[in-house]
Enzyme design. Structure first.
Site: not given
Length: 254
Positions: A83-85, A89, A131
């Site tokens: 959910r936040d690639i 990261n 993001t």
């Protein structure tokens, strides 16, 4: 809030410890009244490299995409979506793992399967998650995100790594309207424009994830073969010779 987030991340790390491209978790618990987590030491993240190189070559980007698909496939096999690639990261390993890419920061990750192995239900009116620059359209629309959304975010990341920018960044939006405005731009932009100047493998990648339904399991074999084909089409192979492994060329004529 931070304690709950870090405790959730440590719990997910435990579930992912046999995934090759996830850092090892050594310890998690209370330390001097704060919740702490100790993991394997990583090298630089891609955000750091982009400050130096501005963009990556086709070869490096294809290799990144292939490794990240392998990582995401393994994470999904554990019933978890990231959910936040985003570039910050994705990190490089150290020492003998210097050619291995790792996915980090599972603070907002989530299980998409319940304890009985059933897929979570589709829901709307959810809070935005991720993001803004790399989040999926569904995340902007307040919809429950799933496996296809991790792929959409990865697609945006790969395009960003090649072009050094995405159409919706650096625009004059107030913070209160930014997520909504960016989400609308992602909805209306045609893929031919988003992928302009890039090998057609990237447009095919984005087209594939757009066709996926909420509960669909991605065909990772197809997606990896797509990127391997792109690598072969530029007469390159998966040899782990990255852009940052070559001497940095500096133009001293300016």
């Amino acid at each position: 809030k931070d304690k709950v987030s870090l405790a959730n991340e440590a719990f997910l790390f435990l579930k992912l410890q046999d995934v090759k491209r996830i850092p090892r978790l050594y310890w998690a618990g209370i330390y001097e009244k704060s919740y702490a987590m100790v993991t394997e030491l990583m090298g630089k993240d891609f955000g750091s490299y982009l400050k130096i190189y501005n963009s990556f070559s086709l070869k490096t980007t294809f290799m990144i995409g292939i490794q990240m698909l392998e990582c995401i496939e393994q994470i999904h096999s554990k019933g978890i979506i990231h959910r936040d690639i985003k570039p910050e990261n994705i990190m490089i390993g150290k020492g003998e793992n210097k050619d291995t890419l790792y996915l980090v920061d599972f603070g907002i990750s989530k299980a998409f399967l319940d304890k009985d192995g059933n897929h979570i239900q589709f829901r709307e009116n959810k809070n935005f998650v991720g993001t803004t620059r790399f989040a999926s359209i569904a995340a902007h629309e307040g919809k429950e995100v799933c496996r296809k959304d991790d792929l959409e975010s990865l697609g945006y990341v790969l395009i960003y790594l090649l072009k050094g920018a995405l159409p919706w960044q650096n625009l004059n939006f107030s913070n209160s309207h930014k997520a909504a405005k960016v989400g609308n731009m992602k909805r209306i932009i045609i893929l031919e424009e988003l992928c302009k100047g890039l090998p057609n493998e990237f447009q095919k990648f984005m087209e594939y994830q757009k066709r996926m339904k909420f509960t669909d399991s991605p065909n990772m074999i197809y997606l990896k073969e797509l990127l391997f084909h792109g690598l072969k089409s530029i007469n390159e192979e998966m040899d782990n010779v990255w852009d940052w492994a070559a001497p940095l060329k500096i133009d001293v004529s300016k």
